[in-house]
Write an enzyme that holds these catalytic residues in place. Sequence first.
Site, PDB file in Angstrom:
ATOM      1  N   HIS A  41       0.744  -0.515   0.836  1.00  0.00           N
ATOM      2  CA  HIS A  41       0.818  -1.100  -0.512  1.00  0.00           C
ATOM      3  C   HIS A  41      -0.331  -2.072  -0.777  1.00  0.00           C
ATOM      4  O   HIS A  41      -0.627  -2.374  -1.925  1.00  0.00           O
ATOM      5  CB  HIS A  41       2.197  -1.712  -0.791  1.00  0.00           C
ATOM      6  CG  HIS A  41       2.433  -3.099  -0.292  1.00  0.00           C
ATOM      7  ND1 HIS A  41       3.032  -3.374   0.909  1.00  0.00           N
ATOM      8  CD2 HIS A  41       2.175  -4.304  -0.840  1.00  0.00           C
ATOM      9  CE1 HIS A  41       3.153  -4.680   1.067  1.00  0.00           C
ATOM     10  NE2 HIS A  41       2.628  -5.270   0.015  1.00  0.00           N
ATOM     11  N   ASP A  85       4.617   1.644   5.977  1.00  0.00           N
ATOM     12  CA  ASP A  85       3.736   0.909   5.054  1.00  0.00           C
ATOM     13  C   ASP A  85       2.464   0.429   5.767  1.00  0.00           C
ATOM     14  O   ASP A  85       2.278  -0.756   6.008  1.00  0.00           O
ATOM     15  CB  ASP A  85       4.515  -0.276   4.462  1.00  0.00           C
ATOM     16  CG  ASP A  85       3.848  -0.835   3.226  1.00  0.00           C
ATOM     17  OD1 ASP A  85       2.669  -0.487   2.988  1.00  0.00           O
ATOM     18  OD2 ASP A  85       4.480  -1.624   2.507  1.00  0.00           O
ATOM     19  N   SER A 100       1.591  -9.804   3.286  1.00  0.00           N
ATOM     20  CA  SER A 100       1.568  -8.349   3.421  1.00  0.00           C
ATOM     21  C   SER A 100       0.334  -7.953   4.213  1.00  0.00           C
ATOM     22  O   SER A 100      -0.771  -8.410   3.904  1.00  0.00           O
ATOM     23  CB  SER A 100       1.476  -7.698   2.046  1.00  0.00           C
ATOM     24  OG  SER A 100       2.698  -7.801   1.402  1.00  0.00           O
TER      25      SER A 100
HETATM   26  N1  ASP Z   1       6.135  -7.033   0.057  1.00  0.00           N
HETATM   27  C1  ASP Z   1       5.751  -8.359  -0.129  1.00  0.00           C
HETATM   28  C2  ASP Z   1       4.662  -8.542  -1.134  1.00  0.00           C
HETATM   29  O1  ASP Z   1       4.742  -7.993  -2.150  1.00  0.00           O
HETATM   30  C3  ASP Z   1       5.508  -9.148   1.085  1.00  0.00           C
HETATM   31  C4  ASP Z   1       6.324 -10.367   0.925  1.00  0.00           C
HETATM   32  O2  ASP Z   1       6.265 -10.958  -0.143  1.00  0.00           O
HETATM   33  O3  ASP Z   1       7.019 -10.719   1.848  1.00  0.00           O
HETATM   34  O4  ASP Z   1       3.718  -9.245  -0.973  1.00  0.00           O
END
Ligand code: ASP
Length: 720
Positions: free
Chosen positions: A85, A222, A655
Amino acid sequence: MKKRMLFFLLTALFIVAIGPVSLADEGMYPISELHKLNLKAKGLEMDLKDLYNPNGVSLMDGICKVGGATGSFVSADGLILTNHHVAYGGVSRASSEEHDYLQNGFLAKDRSGEIQARGYTVRITESYKDVSKQVLKAVKKEMSAAERTKAIEQKIKEIEADAEKKYEGKSAQVSEMFRGKTYVLFIYTTLRDIRLVYVPPRAIGNFGGEEDNWMWPRHTGDFSYLRAYVAPDGSSAGYSEDNVPYHPKSHLKVAPDGVNEGDFVFILGYPGRTYRHQTSHYLEYEETYRMPFVADYYEWQITALEDLGKDDRGIALKLASRIKGLSNTMKNYRGKLQGMRRMHLVEKKRDEERKLQQYIDADNKRREKYGSLLAELNNLYTKSMADFESDMVLSYLPRSSSLLSTASTLYTASLELKKDDMERQSGFMERNWNRTKQGMLRGTGEFYEPSDRLIFEDILLRAARLPADQRLEAVTEIVGDGDPAEAVHLFVDHVYSSSKLADRDALEAALEDPAAWVESSDDPFLKLARELYPVFEARREENRERSGEMDKLYAELLDVKREFMATDFIPDANSTLRFTFGRIKGYSPRDAVYCDPLTTVNGVLEKTTGEEPFDTPQKLQDLIRKKDFGRFAHPELKTVPTAILYDMDTTGGNSGSPVLNARGELVGINFDRAWEATINDYAWSPDYSRSIAVDIRYVLWVTQKFAGAGYLLTEMGVEE
Ligand code: ASP
């Protein structure tokens, strides 16, 4: 005597309520604080100087900032591991209907096949220095709050520009650590030629999609591999075929055997923002006003944008990255709102503040100095709550249309570029102007008129429907006496059909000399930008005033809190390099429910329905069913772990951060938090704060067996 007793009692209560940082595992520690943590006693099995060494090479040199998130170097040739992502924007920009890398994945068979991840930069922290004294020296007693903010902004620009002269080829950035109080100058190496190496297909990289996002248990692969390139002489350069792989000072060792429940782990990364030092008034503003508004607003945008792309993959690809970002924030906010209610966060904070106020009031001198602090902060937030609706609409209006924001930037440039370099807003200073221009030009490639106008028309209509005393003159002019919806629609039709700003060549010409363009152009967005400019300038000034007042109050609040709790704090996250540690650990999100901290590929099959987002590729299903796990099966579980859960303190921006074992070897890539941990931004809880990584064994197994890219394992020094 009684007073003393009361004091101790209150202190004890306060400490129980908030918990000083040193007692819990809470904490996104700045690198400067590492030596205070006694990490060996906590489980670290390496020397601190191998982790961080300001006078030599250490593990920290292998960590990088990838856009707004994190990554790590995993080979001497600049190979980077981060999240799927995180690479998403680059992948969607490189994708087309014929080459749908977002859907099918991308694999470069060799280095010559690695393709540009447009818009991506990678940063490495080289050094840091506390410059608080220098910054605060610019503040004079007699200054108003707005002047104070401006003086600090100005000083920061000077420090950054001087540092960039001194460290040629590096980027300098001063970050505020404690609000209104401490500032640190960071020197970064910035790499600008970043390429895609291996990206798994959507059905692995985004397995579970929005349904599983912010959830545990998780089975998402991911991860993605990128590579950084530099000019042949080793200097940072934009994309060129002549560029060569970057050789980082250090890179991480990958641990193909992964981790187990209970193991000590740590993360080095770039967490974005937390708000733990903010008061109950701020939390109330977030809970009651801002977050519900934004969550609903984004939900509307997501539905509208999805609808635009539903019958056309080309359009869907153009909008994919934006939709993903909106969905991520929307669900995060919903999680936070639920968590705030469940944990009674505002009430808890209020309680802490009541105790602090009692402590302040218990001593005349203290009362004189800090007595009205909390009340003053309350006043400032109460004002924000009163103006909330127009505030939200006006803050979204200028960025709702990319053409309006292009016109506004050109108009601002026409004024700013005339000033002395040091007097300009940062984006227009010589050191940044080129980057600003490149960003705008890149934007034309992503422009899609129907979505742009849809979002613009909606916000303009909201602006038109504000109460008369809050409405902008420019908007009143557009609406006239007629029906607002009709008038706004006609206006939007007119501006989009006659503007040239979506055209790359026209924009390039305008950027050559913004003042000349402003002088001669009759673009309708320029007209609007010109009318809005003084309004938004006045808002900027108001914001300066408000944030100047807040900075001062928050700085004092920190002083008295420190005194009261007789402890030190760590600053909120601010996108600078931080360290956090903890253990691989399950949790109980609800009564009678306990979650293990490891998931496996068995769960991938369990979740697979064949329908997006649970449509596992057949090849992966076959590999799992055949138990073709190579060396990556867990010795007891006899299958490949996919994700791990731990009690480290993370937030957005983390991330892509490497999860490292006690010896500093890579065992996972952080990508998310559990639903209950969305609350981390405001408060950390040992019971609920759990973050999630893709297990390195899954990363390596998919790379080797599914993608057939064993050569990447070889490059990372992993024996097959
Ligand atoms: N998936 C998250 C993000 O969008 C990671 C997190 O915030 O813990 O950055």
